[in-house]
Design a protein around this motif. Structure first.
Motif, PDB file in Angstrom:
ATOM      1  N   GLN A  50     -11.570 -19.634  20.612  1.00 54.37           N
ATOM      2  CA  GLN A  50     -10.311 -18.921  20.437  1.00 54.37           C
ATOM      3  C   GLN A  50     -10.548 -17.552  19.809  1.00 54.37           C
ATOM      4  O   GLN A  50      -9.868 -16.584  20.137  1.00 54.37           O
ATOM      5  CB  GLN A  50      -9.331 -19.724  19.602  1.00 54.37           C
ATOM      6  N   ALA A  51     -11.504 -17.441  18.920  1.00 56.15           N
ATOM      7  CA  ALA A  51     -11.823 -16.151  18.309  1.00 56.15           C
ATOM      8  C   ALA A  51     -12.350 -15.166  19.359  1.00 56.15           C
ATOM      9  O   ALA A  51     -12.000 -13.987  19.338  1.00 56.15           O
ATOM     10  CB  ALA A  51     -12.840 -16.331  17.191  1.00 56.15           C
ATOM     11  N   VAL A  52     -13.159 -15.657  20.284  1.00 59.11           N
ATOM     12  CA  VAL A  52     -13.676 -14.803  21.352  1.00 59.11           C
ATOM     13  C   VAL A  52     -12.527 -14.368  22.267  1.00 59.11           C
ATOM     14  O   VAL A  52     -12.433 -13.202  22.665  1.00 59.11           O
ATOM     15  CB  VAL A  52     -14.773 -15.526  22.158  1.00 59.11           C
ATOM     16  N   ALA A  53     -11.627 -15.294  22.578  1.00 60.95           N
ATOM     17  CA  ALA A  53     -10.470 -14.971  23.423  1.00 60.95           C
ATOM     18  C   ALA A  53      -9.541 -13.987  22.714  1.00 60.95           C
ATOM     19  O   ALA A  53      -9.004 -13.068  23.333  1.00 60.95           O
ATOM     20  CB  ALA A  53      -9.712 -16.240  23.795  1.00 60.95           C
ATOM     21  N   ALA A  54      -9.344 -14.158  21.415  1.00 60.51           N
ATOM     22  CA  ALA A  54      -8.484 -13.246  20.657  1.00 60.51           C
ATOM     23  C   ALA A  54      -9.067 -11.833  20.644  1.00 60.51           C
ATOM     24  O   ALA A  54      -8.329 -10.848  20.738  1.00 60.51           O
ATOM     25  CB  ALA A  54      -8.295 -13.755  19.239  1.00 60.51           C
ATOM     26  N   ALA A  55     -10.371 -11.725  20.548  1.00 59.81           N
ATOM     27  CA  ALA A  55     -11.020 -10.404  20.593  1.00 59.81           C
ATOM     28  C   ALA A  55     -10.796  -9.747  21.950  1.00 59.81           C
ATOM     29  O   ALA A  55     -10.557  -8.539  22.035  1.00 59.81           O
ATOM     30  CB  ALA A  55     -12.507 -10.542  20.301  1.00 59.81           C
ATOM     31  N   GLU A  56     -10.854 -10.531  23.011  1.00 59.65           N
ATOM     32  CA  GLU A  56     -10.609  -9.998  24.353  1.00 59.65           C
ATOM     33  C   GLU A  56      -9.144  -9.593  24.508  1.00 59.65           C
ATOM     34  O   GLU A  56      -8.831  -8.578  25.135  1.00 59.65           O
ATOM     35  CB  GLU A  56     -10.995 -11.042  25.406  1.00 59.65           C
ATOM     36  N   GLY A  61      -4.431  -5.035  23.907  1.00 58.33           N
ATOM     37  CA  GLY A  61      -3.281  -4.638  23.110  1.00 58.33           C
ATOM     38  C   GLY A  61      -2.421  -5.800  22.642  1.00 58.33           C
ATOM     39  O   GLY A  61      -1.317  -5.586  22.143  1.00 58.33           O
ATOM     40  N   LYS A  62      -2.900  -7.013  22.785  1.00 64.13           N
ATOM     41  CA  LYS A  62      -2.162  -8.197  22.341  1.00 64.13           C
ATOM     42  C   LYS A  62      -2.767  -8.694  21.042  1.00 64.13           C
ATOM     43  O   LYS A  62      -3.899  -8.397  20.703  1.00 64.13           O
ATOM     44  CB  LYS A  62      -2.227  -9.304  23.399  1.00 64.13           C
ATOM     45  N   ARG A  63      -1.988  -9.487  20.287  1.00 66.54           N
ATOM     46  CA  ARG A  63      -2.446  -9.896  18.961  1.00 66.54           C
ATOM     47  C   ARG A  63      -3.089 -11.271  18.912  1.00 66.54           C
ATOM     48  O   ARG A  63      -3.928 -11.525  18.065  1.00 66.54           O
ATOM     49  CB  ARG A  63      -1.277  -9.877  17.978  1.00 66.54           C
ATOM     50  N   ARG A  64      -2.712 -12.197  19.779  1.00 68.59           N
ATOM     51  CA  ARG A  64      -3.256 -13.555  19.656  1.00 68.59           C
ATOM     52  C   ARG A  64      -3.488 -14.185  21.023  1.00 68.59           C
ATOM     53  O   ARG A  64      -2.944 -13.742  22.025  1.00 68.59           O
ATOM     54  CB  ARG A  64      -2.345 -14.432  18.815  1.00 68.59           C
ATOM     55  N   ARG A  77     -25.402 -23.545  32.531  1.00 67.89           N
ATOM     56  CA  ARG A  77     -25.493 -22.923  31.211  1.00 67.89           C
ATOM     57  C   ARG A  77     -24.164 -22.991  30.457  1.00 67.89           C
ATOM     58  O   ARG A  77     -24.137 -23.209  29.256  1.00 67.89           O
ATOM     59  CB  ARG A  77     -25.925 -21.477  31.371  1.00 67.89           C
ATOM     60  N   PHE A  78     -23.046 -22.773  31.157  1.00 66.08           N
ATOM     61  CA  PHE A  78     -21.716 -22.835  30.551  1.00 66.08           C
ATOM     62  C   PHE A  78     -20.853 -23.807  31.366  1.00 66.08           C
ATOM     63  O   PHE A  78     -20.123 -23.398  32.262  1.00 66.08           O
ATOM     64  CB  PHE A  78     -21.062 -21.450  30.532  1.00 66.08           C
ATOM     65  N   PRO A  79     -20.906 -25.112  31.076  1.00 70.26           N
ATOM     66  CA  PRO A  79     -20.215 -26.093  31.910  1.00 70.26           C
ATOM     67  C   PRO A  79     -18.703 -26.171  31.707  1.00 70.26           C
ATOM     68  O   PRO A  79     -18.015 -26.850  32.468  1.00 70.26           O
ATOM     69  CB  PRO A  79     -20.870 -27.416  31.511  1.00 70.26           C
ATOM     70  N   ILE A  80     -18.157 -25.463  30.733  1.00 72.47           N
ATOM     71  CA  ILE A  80     -16.721 -25.539  30.456  1.00 72.47           C
ATOM     72  C   ILE A  80     -16.147 -24.131  30.393  1.00 72.47           C
ATOM     73  O   ILE A  80     -16.757 -23.221  29.844  1.00 72.47           O
ATOM     74  CB  ILE A  80     -16.456 -26.256  29.116  1.00 72.47           C
ATOM     75  N   THR A  81     -14.936 -23.961  30.949  1.00 72.71           N
ATOM     76  CA  THR A  81     -14.194 -22.727  30.822  1.00 72.71           C
ATOM     77  C   THR A  81     -12.863 -23.028  30.175  1.00 72.71           C
ATOM     78  O   THR A  81     -12.101 -23.868  30.666  1.00 72.71           O
ATOM     79  CB  THR A  81     -13.966 -22.068  32.196  1.00 72.71           C
ATOM     80  N   ASN A  82     -12.582 -22.374  29.052  1.00 76.60           N
ATOM     81  CA  ASN A  82     -11.287 -22.504  28.392  1.00 76.60           C
ATOM     82  C   ASN A  82     -10.453 -21.292  28.747  1.00 76.60           C
ATOM     83  O   ASN A  82     -10.938 -20.159  28.682  1.00 76.60           O
ATOM     84  CB  ASN A  82     -11.440 -22.597  26.872  1.00 76.60           C
ATOM     85  N   LEU A  83      -9.205 -21.519  29.133  1.00 78.59           N
ATOM     86  CA  LEU A  83      -8.309 -20.428  29.507  1.00 78.59           C
ATOM     87  C   LEU A  83      -7.284 -20.205  28.406  1.00 78.59           C
ATOM     88  O   LEU A  83      -6.724 -21.156  27.854  1.00 78.59           O
ATOM     89  CB  LEU A  83      -7.609 -20.743  30.828  1.00 78.59           C
ATOM     90  N   TYR A  84      -7.032 -18.935  28.110  1.00 80.63           N
ATOM     91  CA  TYR A  84      -6.095 -18.544  27.062  1.00 80.63           C
ATOM     92  C   TYR A  84      -5.126 -17.504  27.625  1.00 80.63           C
ATOM     93  O   TYR A  84      -5.485 -16.707  28.486  1.00 80.63           O
ATOM     94  CB  TYR A  84      -6.837 -17.927  25.870  1.00 80.63           C
ATOM     95  N   MET A  85      -3.894 -17.530  27.103  1.00 75.11           N
ATOM     96  CA  MET A  85      -2.881 -16.545  27.451  1.00 75.11           C
ATOM     97  C   MET A  85      -2.703 -15.604  26.260  1.00 75.11           C
ATOM     98  O   MET A  85      -2.598 -16.050  25.121  1.00 75.11           O
ATOM     99  CB  MET A  85      -1.552 -17.237  27.758  1.00 75.11           C
ATOM    100  N   CYS A  86      -2.700 -14.313  26.532  1.00 77.25           N
ATOM    101  CA  CYS A  86      -2.539 -13.332  25.450  1.00 77.25           C
ATOM    102  C   CYS A  86      -1.052 -13.146  25.142  1.00 77.25           C
ATOM    103  O   CYS A  86      -0.234 -13.010  26.038  1.00 77.25           O
ATOM    104  CB  CYS A  86      -3.144 -11.997  25.875  1.00 77.25           C
ATOM    105  N   ARG A  87      -0.736 -13.171  23.851  1.00 83.05           N
ATOM    106  CA  ARG A  87       0.650 -12.995  23.390  1.00 83.05           C
ATOM    107  C   ARG A  87       0.701 -11.920  22.333  1.00 83.05           C
ATOM    108  O   ARG A  87      -0.272 -11.644  21.649  1.00 83.05           O
ATOM    109  CB  ARG A  87       1.180 -14.311  22.782  1.00 83.05           C
ATOM    110  N   ASP A  88       1.887 -11.338  22.137  1.00 83.55           N
ATOM    111  CA  ASP A  88       2.090 -10.343  21.072  1.00 83.55           C
ATOM    112  C   ASP A  88       2.229 -10.965  19.731  1.00 83.55           C
ATOM    113  O   ASP A  88       2.452 -12.054  19.490  1.00 83.55           O
ATOM    114  CB  ASP A  88       3.329  -9.506  21.351  1.00 83.55           C
TER     115      ASP A  88
END
Length: 88
Positions: A50-56, A61-64, A77-88
């Motif tokens: 989540q910290a990596v996603a928040a940095a992205e 221009g989003k906060r979280r 090498r990376f068997p899992i992908t977590n998806l995140y939605m950017c919010r203000d």
């Protein structure tokens, strides 16, 4: 004797640099639908991804980053992908 001193210092520097890095590297990317994906391994903690996603998201221009879903991949090498939605 002159060559031994720089080699010794270089060896110490490389050892200390290796101690400060994590065992794995998390990769973030932005999908065409606006979601942020983070390629992870199974040992990765959710707070780290989540910290990596928040940095992205901050680059956009989003906060979280809000967790949406987790998918398995065929990548060894990376068997899992977590998806995140950017919010203000």
């Amino acid at each position: 004797m002159r060559i031994a001193h720089p080699v010794f210092i270089s060896l110490i520097a490389v050892t200390l640099a290796g101690c400060g890095t994590s065992d794995y590297d998390l990769r973030a990317y932005t999908q065409s639908d606006g979601l942020v994906g983070v390629h992870t391994i199974q040992k990765a903690k959710e707070s780290e991804t989540q910290a990596v996603a928040a940095a992205e998201c901050k680059k956009k221009g989003k906060r979280r980053a809000v967790f949406v879903e987790s998918r398995t991949t065929v990548n060894d090498r990376f068997p899992i992908t977590n998806l995140y939605m950017c919010r203000d």
